[in-house]
Design a protein around this motif. Structure first.
Motif, PDB file in Angstrom:
ATOM      1  N   LEU A   1     -90.402   6.030  21.193  1.00 39.08           N
ATOM      2  CA  LEU A   1     -89.915   5.561  22.490  1.00 39.08           C
ATOM      3  C   LEU A   1     -88.455   5.150  22.411  1.00 39.08           C
ATOM      4  CD1 LEU A   1     -92.891   3.299  23.610  1.00 39.08           C
ATOM      5  CD2 LEU A   1     -92.228   5.484  24.594  1.00 39.08           C
ATOM      6  N   VAL A   2     -88.069   4.520  21.296  1.00 40.62           N
ATOM      7  CA  VAL A   2     -86.712   4.016  21.126  1.00 40.62           C
ATOM      8  C   VAL A   2     -86.244   4.324  19.712  1.00 40.62           C
ATOM      9  CG1 VAL A   2     -85.246   1.959  21.098  1.00 40.62           C
ATOM     10  CG2 VAL A   2     -87.118   2.117  22.737  1.00 40.62           C
ATOM     11  N   ASN A   3     -85.071   4.897  19.598  1.00 37.64           N
ATOM     12  CA  ASN A   3     -84.343   5.033  18.337  1.00 37.64           C
ATOM     13  C   ASN A   3     -83.096   4.186  18.509  1.00 37.64           C
ATOM     14  OD1 ASN A   3     -85.274   6.563  16.123  1.00 37.64           O
ATOM     15  ND2 ASN A   3     -85.076   8.440  17.324  1.00 37.64           N
ATOM     16  N   GLY A   4     -83.146   2.964  18.017  1.00 34.83           N
ATOM     17  CA  GLY A   4     -82.052   2.044  18.250  1.00 34.83           C
ATOM     18  C   GLY A   4     -81.137   1.888  17.058  1.00 34.83           C
ATOM     19  N   GLY A   5     -79.922   1.520  17.321  1.00 40.48           N
ATOM     20  CA  GLY A   5     -78.958   1.206  16.277  1.00 40.48           C
ATOM     21  C   GLY A   5     -79.079  -0.262  15.912  1.00 40.48           C
ATOM     22  N   THR A   6     -77.975  -0.906  15.622  1.00 39.30           N
ATOM     23  CA  THR A   6     -77.995  -2.322  15.291  1.00 39.30           C
ATOM     24  C   THR A   6     -78.405  -3.101  16.542  1.00 39.30           C
ATOM     25  OG1 THR A   6     -76.249  -2.009  13.661  1.00 39.30           O
ATOM     26  CG2 THR A   6     -76.629  -4.253  14.435  1.00 39.30           C
ATOM     27  N   PRO A   7     -79.512  -3.849  16.479  1.00 38.67           N
ATOM     28  CA  PRO A   7     -79.967  -4.556  17.671  1.00 38.67           C
ATOM     29  C   PRO A   7     -79.144  -5.802  17.962  1.00 38.67           C
ATOM     30  CG  PRO A   7     -81.409  -5.018  15.828  1.00 38.67           C
ATOM     31  CD  PRO A   7     -80.420  -3.998  15.349  1.00 38.67           C
ATOM     32  N   THR A   8     -79.204  -6.236  19.211  1.00 38.52           N
ATOM     33  CA  THR A   8     -78.577  -7.490  19.594  1.00 38.52           C
ATOM     34  C   THR A   8     -79.423  -8.646  19.061  1.00 38.52           C
ATOM     35  OG1 THR A   8     -79.787  -7.617  21.684  1.00 38.52           O
ATOM     36  CG2 THR A   8     -77.679  -6.441  21.708  1.00 38.52           C
ATOM     37  N   ALA A   9     -78.924  -9.859  19.167  1.00 34.55           N
ATOM     38  CA  ALA A   9     -79.675 -11.022  18.683  1.00 34.55           C
ATOM     39  C   ALA A   9     -81.002 -11.175  19.413  1.00 34.55           C
ATOM     40  CB  ALA A   9     -78.835 -12.291  18.844  1.00 34.55           C
ATOM     41  N   ASN A  10     -81.047 -10.831  20.678  1.00 30.87           N
ATOM     42  CA  ASN A  10     -82.271 -10.853  21.479  1.00 30.87           C
ATOM     43  C   ASN A  10     -82.454  -9.487  22.110  1.00 30.87           C
ATOM     44  OD1 ASN A  10     -83.078 -13.779  21.357  1.00 30.87           O
ATOM     45  ND2 ASN A  10     -80.981 -13.966  22.084  1.00 30.87           N
ATOM     46  N   GLN A  11     -82.965  -8.561  21.324  1.00 28.26           N
ATOM     47  CA  GLN A  11     -83.072  -7.170  21.750  1.00 28.26           C
ATOM     48  C   GLN A  11     -84.266  -6.947  22.671  1.00 28.26           C
ATOM     49  OE1 GLN A  11     -80.915  -4.582  20.890  1.00 28.26           O
ATOM     50  NE2 GLN A  11     -82.063  -3.431  22.411  1.00 28.26           N
ATOM     51  N   ALA A  12     -84.030  -6.308  23.804  1.00 30.84           N
ATOM     52  CA  ALA A  12     -85.102  -5.928  24.722  1.00 30.84           C
ATOM     53  C   ALA A  12     -84.976  -4.445  25.045  1.00 30.84           C
ATOM     54  CB  ALA A  12     -85.038  -6.747  26.006  1.00 30.84           C
ATOM     55  N   ASP A  13     -86.103  -3.766  25.057  1.00 34.47           N
ATOM     56  CA  ASP A  13     -86.137  -2.353  25.408  1.00 34.47           C
ATOM     57  C   ASP A  13     -87.236  -2.152  26.436  1.00 34.47           C
ATOM     58  OD1 ASP A  13     -84.232  -0.955  23.494  1.00 34.47           O
ATOM     59  OD2 ASP A  13     -85.463  -2.105  22.104  1.00 34.47           O
TER      60      ASP A  13
END
Length: 99
Positions: free
Chosen positions: A83-95
């Motif tokens: 569903l998600v291929n994310g890079g460096t996430p934020t401190a509070n990551q939401a997808d």
């Protein structure tokens, strides 16, 4: 609906860093891996089929930026679907995702 959590690595096998601590809703607890681990998986299993439209995680940054990328997948009965291929996430990551 409550999920159970499992992982291939837990920081020094300490109960207070167990996979279940990553989904307990308590901001004071967390799942952690051992130092030097470069790939880790937190696997969530629900007792019954259902749907998820959003994921959210808060990462621990006191020890520096350890997460360089992440992936959110689900099992469709025969294969893992990303569903998600994310890079460096934020401190509070939401997808968020739709069906």
């Amino acid at each position: 609906m409550l999920a159970t959590a499992s992982a291939g690595d837990t920081f020094q096998n300490l109960p207070d860093r167990a996979p279940s601590k990553g989904i307990d809703g308590n901001e004071e607890t967390r799942w952690a891996t051992d130092s030097g681990v470069t790939a880790a998986t937190l696997h969530l299993t629900w007792p019954d089929p259902g749907s998820v439209s959003r994921t959210m995680f808060e990462k621990w940054t006191t020890d520096g930026q350890r997460i360089r990328q992440y992936r959110i997948q689900y099992w469709d009965g025969s294969a893992w679907v990303t569903l998600v291929n994310g890079g460096t996430p934020t401190a509070n990551q939401a997808d968020q995702f739709t069906r």
